[in-house]
Design a protein around this motif. Structure first.
Motif, PDB file in Angstrom:
ATOM      1  N   TYR A 107      49.776  14.917  39.717  1.00  0.00           N
ATOM      2  CA  TYR A 107      49.149  13.612  39.962  1.00  0.00           C
ATOM      3  C   TYR A 107      48.428  13.618  41.294  1.00  0.00           C
ATOM      4  N   ILE A 144      52.820   5.814  32.372  1.00  0.00           N
ATOM      5  CA  ILE A 144      53.560   5.969  33.626  1.00  0.00           C
ATOM      6  C   ILE A 144      53.971   4.605  34.179  1.00  0.00           C
ATOM      7  N   TRP A 168      56.436  15.249  37.794  1.00  0.00           N
ATOM      8  CA  TRP A 168      55.169  14.635  37.398  1.00  0.00           C
ATOM      9  C   TRP A 168      54.192  14.573  38.558  1.00  0.00           C
TER      10      TRP A 168
END
Length: 215
Positions: free
Chosen positions: A147, A96, A143
């Motif tokens: 997270y 990432i 994403w």
């Protein structure tokens, strides 16, 4: 005493500074402002392209912001979990990190470089940058659903905060990315990040595309 060579308005300098501030790691900041040519000479000699930031720890020199953070996590650890201890989690974190450097910061840099060369970014270049950033923003939006974005500072936050700060000046994060918009605001409020923002504020007039009256 550690030394960090860089500039307060530099996104990649921020990336290293955030890690240092998060762990309250003692260091001396060597500002590349034209006043100390020996600082420039040291940076120029340290890496192939002579780019900053550069971390100096005694006889050890570390360039590239991601590598600096890896070095700090290994040799100067603190409470901030810069690199996860679990190997698989560490791989995901590094992956990432590359998203923010390669697909956010480097994408918006095309408009900045064009403005430096020509005084402004052409419609063609800006359109290409918009397309790349919007695609990346929407990927990050998805994403973020998986997270856990708390107050911890990891390599991800070190990369995300400066890249999103500047990229949003070039191509606004759209309203269909509410999680990303909220996360950017959260990142900018974190003390290590807000410290970078305030230290950089006197240099905003130098932003080639014109700094917006916000943040």
């Amino acid at each position: 005493m550690l030394e960090l060579y860089g500039h307060p308005f530099s996104s990649y300098t921020w990336k290293a500074l955030i890690a240092l501030y998060a762990n309250e790691t003692p260091f001396t900041f060597r500002m590349l402002d034209g006043q100390n040519p020996e600082f420039y000479a040291k940076v120029q000699a340290a890496s192939p392209m002579g780019k900053f930031p550069l971390l100096v720890d005694g006889e050890t020199q570390v360039f590239e912001a991601s590598a600096i953070i890896e070095y700090l996590a290994l040799h100067h650890p603190g409470p901030a979990p810069l690199i996860p201890a679990d190997p698989d989690a560490a791989i995901r974190t590094r992956m990432i990190d590359r998203v923010f450097d390669n697909y956010v910061m480097n994408a918006m840099q095309e408009s900045v470089d064009e403005a430096i060369r020509r005084g402004s970014a052409s419609d063609e270049v800006q359109k290409r940058v918009d397309e790349r950033l919007l695609r990346t923003y929407r990927w990050i939006e998805n994403w973020l659903g998986d997270y856990s974005a708390g107050d911890a500072i990891t390599l991800i936050e070190c990369a995300a905060a400066p890249s999103l700060f500047y990229a949003d000046w070039v191509t606004r994060i759209p309203e269909d990315c509410p999680n990303l918009r909220a996360w950017r605001a959260h990142l900018l409020a974190l003390p290590p990040v807000s410290r970078c923002i305030e230290d950089a504020r006197p240099f905003r007039a130098y932003f080639p595309l014109g700094a917006p009256d916000r943040d």
